[in-house]
Design an enzyme around this catalytic site. Sequence first.
Site, PDB file in Angstrom:
ATOM      1  N   GLY A  14      37.115  20.672 -38.165  1.00  0.00           N
ATOM      2  CA  GLY A  14      38.089  21.768 -38.213  1.00  0.00           C
ATOM      3  C   GLY A  14      38.111  22.526 -36.898  1.00  0.00           C
ATOM      4  O   GLY A  14      37.070  22.772 -36.312  1.00  0.00           O
ATOM      5  N   ARG A  75      39.672  13.995 -37.805  1.00  0.00           N
ATOM      6  CA  ARG A  75      38.624  13.434 -38.670  1.00  0.00           C
ATOM      7  C   ARG A  75      38.631  11.937 -38.365  1.00  0.00           C
ATOM      8  O   ARG A  75      39.682  11.352 -38.127  1.00  0.00           O
ATOM      9  CB  ARG A  75      38.940  13.673 -40.144  1.00  0.00           C
ATOM     10  N   ASP A 106      29.368  21.124 -39.501  1.00  0.00           N
ATOM     11  CA  ASP A 106      28.314  20.348 -40.147  1.00  0.00           C
ATOM     12  C   ASP A 106      28.548  18.827 -40.050  1.00  0.00           C
ATOM     13  O   ASP A 106      27.642  18.067 -39.710  1.00  0.00           O
ATOM     14  CB  ASP A 106      28.297  20.793 -41.614  1.00  0.00           C
ATOM     15  N   THR A 129      32.722  26.517 -35.833  1.00  0.00           N
ATOM     16  CA  THR A 129      33.322  26.566 -37.172  1.00  0.00           C
ATOM     17  C   THR A 129      33.528  28.016 -37.587  1.00  0.00           C
ATOM     18  O   THR A 129      32.637  28.845 -37.376  1.00  0.00           O
ATOM     19  CB  THR A 129      32.461  25.843 -38.231  1.00  0.00           C
ATOM     20  N   ASP A 131      33.476  29.019 -40.484  1.00  0.00           N
ATOM     21  CA  ASP A 131      32.744  29.258 -41.738  1.00  0.00           C
ATOM     22  C   ASP A 131      31.378  29.916 -41.540  1.00  0.00           C
ATOM     23  O   ASP A 131      30.815  30.450 -42.500  1.00  0.00           O
ATOM     24  CB  ASP A 131      32.525  27.943 -42.495  1.00  0.00           C
ATOM     25  N   ASP A 133      28.573  28.539 -41.313  1.00  0.00           N
ATOM     26  CA  ASP A 133      27.640  27.968 -42.298  1.00  0.00           C
ATOM     27  C   ASP A 133      26.583  27.046 -41.687  1.00  0.00           C
ATOM     28  O   ASP A 133      26.032  26.206 -42.387  1.00  0.00           O
ATOM     29  CB  ASP A 133      28.430  27.219 -43.386  1.00  0.00           C
ATOM     30  N   ARG A 175      34.374  27.012 -46.911  1.00  0.00           N
ATOM     31  CA  ARG A 175      33.828  25.824 -47.561  1.00  0.00           C
ATOM     32  C   ARG A 175      32.907  26.291 -48.677  1.00  0.00           C
ATOM     33  O   ARG A 175      33.375  26.967 -49.571  1.00  0.00           O
ATOM     34  CB  ARG A 175      33.125  24.927 -46.546  1.00  0.00           C
TER      35      ARG A 175
HETATM   36  P1  ADP Z   1      33.210  19.580 -39.479  1.00  0.00           P
HETATM   37  O1  ADP Z   1      32.555  19.099 -38.225  1.00  0.00           O
HETATM   38  O2  ADP Z   1      34.132  20.727 -39.224  1.00  0.00           O
HETATM   39  O3  ADP Z   1      32.215  19.814 -40.574  1.00  0.00           O
HETATM   40  P2  ADP Z   1      34.054  17.095 -40.829  1.00  0.00           P
HETATM   41  O4  ADP Z   1      33.126  17.248 -41.957  1.00  0.00           O
HETATM   42  O5  ADP Z   1      35.434  16.656 -41.107  1.00  0.00           O
HETATM   43  O6  ADP Z   1      34.210  18.437 -39.967  1.00  0.00           O
HETATM   44  O7  ADP Z   1      33.411  16.060 -39.794  1.00  0.00           O
HETATM   45  C1  ADP Z   1      34.050  15.736 -38.595  1.00  0.00           C
HETATM   46  C2  ADP Z   1      33.828  14.298 -38.242  1.00  0.00           C
HETATM   47  O8  ADP Z   1      32.426  14.050 -38.050  1.00  0.00           O
HETATM   48  C3  ADP Z   1      34.230  13.298 -39.305  1.00  0.00           C
HETATM   49  O9  ADP Z   1      35.608  13.034 -39.302  1.00  0.00           O
HETATM   50  C4  ADP Z   1      33.432  12.082 -38.888  1.00  0.00           C
HETATM   51  O10 ADP Z   1      34.038  11.401 -37.817  1.00  0.00           O
HETATM   52  C5  ADP Z   1      32.136  12.704 -38.397  1.00  0.00           C
HETATM   53  N1  ADP Z   1      31.144  12.653 -39.489  1.00  0.00           N
HETATM   54  C6  ADP Z   1      31.012  13.497 -40.535  1.00  0.00           C
HETATM   55  N2  ADP Z   1      30.027  13.104 -41.380  1.00  0.00           N
HETATM   56  C7  ADP Z   1      29.523  11.971 -40.834  1.00  0.00           C
HETATM   57  C8  ADP Z   1      28.494  11.032 -41.207  1.00  0.00           C
HETATM   58  N3  ADP Z   1      27.784  11.202 -42.333  1.00  0.00           N
HETATM   59  N4  ADP Z   1      28.271   9.967 -40.414  1.00  0.00           N
HETATM   60  C9  ADP Z   1      28.979   9.772 -39.281  1.00  0.00           C
HETATM   61  N5  ADP Z   1      29.966  10.594 -38.873  1.00  0.00           N
HETATM   62  C10 ADP Z   1      30.234  11.677 -39.626  1.00  0.00           C
END
Ligand code: ADP
Length: 326
Positions: A14, A75, A106, A129, A131, A133, A175
């Site tokens: 995000g 993403r 995260d 972020t 959030d 968090d 979240r």
């Molecule tokens: P944020 O970083 O804001 O929490 P997301 O949860 O959408 O956002 O994660 C962003 C990107 O990080 C995902 O689209 C993916 O490419 C990568 N990512 C998230 N979780 C994993 C994971 N368990 N293993 C590998 N890449 C991950």
Amino acid sequence: MSTVKCVGILTSGGDAPGMNAAIRAVTRSAIYNGIQVKGIYRGYKGLITGEIQEFKTQNVSNIIQRGGTILKTARCMEFKTPEGRKQAYDKLLEENVDALIVIGGDGTLTGARIFAKEFNYPIVGLPGTIDNDLYGTDITIGYDTALNTIMECVDKIRDTATSHDRLFFIEVMGRDAGFLALNGAIASGAEAAIIPETSLEKDQLAEMIENGFRKSKNSSIVLVAESEITGGAIGIAERTKKEYPQFDVRVTILGHLQRGGSPSAQDRILATRMGVAAIDALLDDQRNVMIGIQNDQIIYVPFAKAIKNDKPINRELLNTLRVSSI
Ligand code: ADP
């Protein structure tokens, strides 16, 4: 002494206000230290497809005041697979990028941690972020701006709430974290906040109403953290209509309003400090850490710690809201 000659930078997940200020600081600090910088577009997606461009100081001119991220964000499901990550690694070798700085939440740091381990590759993360968090840092980049946006929106809604004697449930992002809701409520003088951290302990709606809320007021504003645990503003409003039909209930979901806008002074300063600290960390041979801030001091938080732990809400704030909203 560090052997990093070229650093790649990306934003992922995000978007958050202040990401541009962080990109600017990382770029300039790297160049200041004689390190080449490559901007990677669209997060891990651009890393796999090779949307990579060298950044000079002028590439980051005039962006400190802009919300969003000039590097774009996305993403990327492929990065969750070993094949996708191998492609990303090959691209980094091809581009001669020997360390990465990732800015995100995260999920972004989880991906970074897995990648760093798999390929023994140096990565430094910045907590970007709204959030707030992420464990191990008092605040994250974007949080303060989002909080200010929430406060301004609630101020406006209050005019209507007061004019009509209404009970407004305003849903804010987070979240599964209640930082925006709780501090947003304190800052805007809301009557209560319904947050996931305390949802399982007690029935916050019943407590609020049974504690004589609205004894002294005709209109009320309650901030609700979006979350399956709280049920969100719509869920809470439906329950209220059923159980307390005497109230004239309305719902506002602030949604993506909260992400945008020019970053606050605090976010610009935080992002700039963290961006400079990220390059310092690499020069200092730090690996696989998130830059955090605690008591106004920059610290290094191991990825595992930042990701695995839930960041606790400060309970003193719950009492502050309760006492200040009687
Ligand atoms: P944020 O970083 O804001 O929490 P997301 O949860 O959408 O956002 O994660 C962003 C990107 O990080 C995902 O689209 C993916 O490419 C990568 N990512 C998230 N979780 C994993 C994971 N368990 N293993 C590998 N890449 C991950």
